[in-house]
Design an enzyme around this catalytic site. Structure first.
Site, short mmCIF file in Angstrom:
data_model
loop_
_atom_site.label_atom_id
_atom_site.label_comp_id
_atom_site.label_asym_id
_atom_site.label_seq_id
_atom_site.Cartn_x
_atom_site.Cartn_y
_atom_site.Cartn_z
N GLU A 185 -10.84 -2.95 -1.51
CA GLU A 185 -10.46 -3.90 -0.29
C GLU A 185 -11.23 -3.25 0.99
O GLU A 185 -11.13 -2.36 1.46
CB GLU A 185 -8.99 -4.01 0.12
N ASP A 228 -3.20 -1.33 -8.97
CA ASP A 228 -3.43 -1.19 -7.63
C ASP A 228 -3.32 0.30 -7.01
O ASP A 228 -2.31 1.03 -7.36
CB ASP A 228 -2.22 -1.99 -6.75
N ASP A 270 -6.73 -0.31 -2.51
CA ASP A 270 -6.27 -0.73 -1.25
C ASP A 270 -7.04 -0.42 0.12
O ASP A 270 -7.14 1.02 -0.13
CB ASP A 270 -4.87 -0.43 -1.10
N HIS A 327 -2.41 -11.91 -2.62
CA HIS A 327 -1.05 -11.78 -1.92
C HIS A 327 -1.08 -11.50 -0.35
O HIS A 327 -0.10 -11.58 0.36
CB HIS A 327 -0.24 -10.40 -2.51
N ASP A 328 -2.11 -11.31 0.27
CA ASP A 328 -2.36 -11.26 1.86
C ASP A 328 -2.68 -12.64 2.30
O ASP A 328 -2.74 -12.63 3.69
CB ASP A 328 -3.19 -10.08 2.04
C1 GLC Z 1 -3.68 -3.89 1.97
C2 GLC Z 1 -2.64 -4.62 1.14
C3 GLC Z 1 -1.48 -5.16 1.85
C4 GLC Z 1 -0.82 -3.83 2.51
C5 GLC Z 1 -1.74 -2.98 3.15
C6 GLC Z 1 -1.14 -1.76 3.33
O1 GLC Z 1 -4.26 -4.69 3.13
O2 GLC Z 1 -3.20 -5.76 0.39
O3 GLC Z 1 -0.53 -6.06 1.25
O4 GLC Z 1 0.16 -4.53 3.35
O5 GLC Z 1 -2.87 -2.85 2.47
O6 GLC Z 1 -1.19 -1.00 2.16
#
Ligand code: GLC
Ligand code: CA
Length: 591
Positions: free
Chosen positions: A263, A99, A206, A340-341
């Site tokens: 993302e 990540d 991310d 995971h979100d």
């Molecule tokens: C992304 C991650 C999440 C995190 C956020 C801040 O959305 O997937 O889990 O809280 O970024 O890094």
């Protein structure tokens, strides 16, 4: 013929280390635990492992707050363990990606400590500092009204240097200043090159669209008058310098034949999305879009739920599958239902499935749904055994995620004498909380704590520690790896078949075109996949998203052709009977 390994066939399995497997019985998953389960991942048919952040971190946001990119979080293991993980993956023919969290660091990162030490520190400019604003009455205010993703102001006051710093997430996650070239170079060196040199095959990136912000920090429009802080995504996402920054990064990735999946929240315009992944000028290999996981979220207040109907899901999926075809050659879709979100997909997309039999049917149907889609596949730990959300009767202390807790505490603070409010709100939080994805993986029904922890070293029957998060009790109802490995009718067995089926027919399932059907139907979800093989091969996929029986008719173009039932979620179905049981799915192929 697609050129890169990820265009051809990527089936990515995501591990969230804290809750995957605990090798040393301290209640917390770890890297040796991941290594011990690589054969499971391999046997599923996945070919790539994505490991969520394993870096040194105070874990305020569960590892997405990194205090040292070049170090491993000690409870997860050592650098040697991590190098061994990379080797062991490669020995099994698995690629491995990490990540990449570079929009922000932890406030405990040495760079931020230097930055906040004084206004004249050479690293002051590596983060985003601004003076306070004052209202007419002389009250001190943050530089603008932006709300962070976790429901606070996006600015925090620093007493020592008398300025605010920006954080789009927690206050412990200060945003890096990407306009500062020295900072960018060091980010590339520490967070990217360091790990590519160790042999990893790419990154999940991310919050990839937030590096370029409007540096004059205008106020966001007031859309939620109950809250002093306003959603400001349209201002801080997809800023003008994004292409420049991403081209710098992709030049590094090219050298290592590494893939990136970004993302991409808050980007509804597909043309904007496509600019990131157009194969003619790719800034990223692919991106995660959010339409299908936003259906149940309302605008405005965080954790606001809205109800949705199946045609809306059809629109979202059709969009995810087809927008990539607007470039030539087509870009690659990144297909996922969980990570995971997100809450668990069975609970989210088939909320009426409650009994073990129903959730099992729904788990298989969703496996068929996902694997029949084109592009790269992303499967989240536990999805392959049909893990579900935990019950909404669990108390607030079972939630660990800063996002859920910030919101819950905000509600408690604003409920006054209404003592029923926090309880009601907790039920809503339960439906979409990230905590649902973070309960430990259920490995066995025969061992304590579902086999998540290594057998106790404290003597017979004695467990020294508890898992850091409560285990979902339904591990006893067949939702565990061990029982399912031995059951040919299990969700796990079905995922394996579905993946094998997909990989055996890449022209249809990996690269085929997607054509939605029967849009208005509220119960069944059907679509065609068409292979570009010159032979006119077509698959018809029909999925019952309801718990009741539903009938269907073969699409006209399949009628009169030689049609074969390629796969069904229920055993012993009759080709001629066009009736689906609750949560049943089928794939027919005409050639
Ligand atoms: C992304 C991650 C999440 C995190 C956020 C801040 O959305 O997937 O889990 O809280 O970024 O890094
Ligand atoms: Ca451990």
């Amino acid at each position: 013929m697609p050129k890169t390994w990820w265009e051809r066939e990527a089936i990515v399995y995501q591990v969230w280390p804290a809750s995957f497997a605990d090798s040393n019985n301290d209640g917390f998953g770890d890297i040796p635990g991941i290594i011990s389960k690589l054969d499971h991942i391999n046997s599923l048919g996945a070919n790539t492992l994505w490991v969520s952040p394993h870096y040194a971190s105070p874990r305020i946001d569960e590892g997405y707050d990194i205090s040292d990119y070049k170090a491993v979080y000690p409870p997860f293991g050592t650098m040697e363990d991590t190098e061994r993980l990379i080797r062991e993956c490669h020995q099994r023919g698995l690629k491995i990606i990490f990540d990449l969290v570079i929009n922000h660091t932890s406030d405990q990162h040495a760079w931020f400590k230097a930055s906040r030490s004084s206004k004249s520190n050479p690293k002051r400019d590596w983060y985003i500092w601004r003076p306070a604003k004052y209202d007419d009455k002389g009250n001190m205010l943050p530089p603008n009204n932006w709300r962070s993703y976790f429901n606070e102001s996006a600015w925090t006051w620093d007493e020592h240097t008398q300025e605010y710093y920006l954080h789009l997430f927690c206050k412990e996650q200060p945003d890096l200043n990407w306009t500062c070239e020295d900072a960018r170079k060091q980010i590339y060196q520490d967070a990217i090159i360091f790990w590519l040199e160790k042999g990893i095959n790419g990154f999940r990136v991310d919050t990839v669209n937030m590096y370029s912000k409007p540096m004059d920090f205008p106020d966001a429009e007031v859309t939620d008058s109950d809250n002093p802080y306003q959603p400001a995504h349209s201002l801080f996402c997809n800023g003008p310098e994004m292409p420049k920054y991403l081209r710098e990064i992709s030049a590094i990735f090219d050298k290592y034949d590494a893939m990136t999946v970004g993302e991409l929240p808050s980007t509804p315009d597909f043309k904007q999305v496509l600019r990131y992944i157009d194969p003619n000028d790719p800034q990223l290999s692919m991106v995660f879009s959010f339409d299908h996981v936003s259906l149940d979220r309302g605008e405005g207040q965080h954790f606001y739920l809205r109800s949705w109907k199946l045609p809306e899901l059809k629109n979202a999926i059709a969009h995810m599958q087809t927008f990539v075809r607007n470039s030539s050659p087509p870009a690659i879709a990144a297909t996922y239902l969980e990570n995971h979100d997100q809450p668990r997909s069975i609970s989210r997309f088939c909320p009426a499935a409650q009994t073990p039999e129903e959730t099992k049917r729904a788990g298989k149907m969703l496996a068929m749904f996902q694997t029949a889609m084109s592009g790269a596949q992303f499967i989240y730990q536990g999805q392959e055994i049909g893990m579900t959300n935990f019950p909404d009767t669990w108390g607030p202390h079972e939630y660990k995620d800063v996002d859920s807790l910030n919101y819950y505490n905000y509600v408690v603070a604003h409920s006054g004498d209404d003592t029923s409010k926090p309880g009601e709100v907790l039920k809503k939080i339960n439906r979409i909380a990230r905590d649902n994805a973070r309960t430990p993986v259920q490995w066995s029904s025969a061992q304590p704590y579902a086999g998540f922890m290594a057998p106790s070293q404290g003597g017979e029957g004695k467990q020294l520690h508890k898992p850091w998060m409560r285990i979902n009790d339904n591990y006893k109802d067949g939702i565990n790896v061990e029982d399912q490995v031995h059951d040919p009718d299990s969700v796990l067995a079905f995922w394996k078949q579905a993946i094998a089926m997909r990989q055996a027919r890449p022209a249809l399932f990996v690269h085929g075109t997607y054509e939605p059907l029967d849009h208005e139907n509220q119960h069944t979800f059907s679509f065609l996949k068409r292979a570009e093989d010159g032979k006119g091969t077509v698959a018809y996929i029909v999925l019952n998203f309801s718990e009741k029986q539903q009938t269907f008719t073969l699409p006209t173009e399949l009628q009169g052709r030689k049609v074969e039932l390629l796969m069904g979620t229920q055993q012993k179905v009759h080709l001629q009977e066009h009736r689906l049981g609750g949560y049943e799915g089928r794939i027919y192929v005409a050639s």
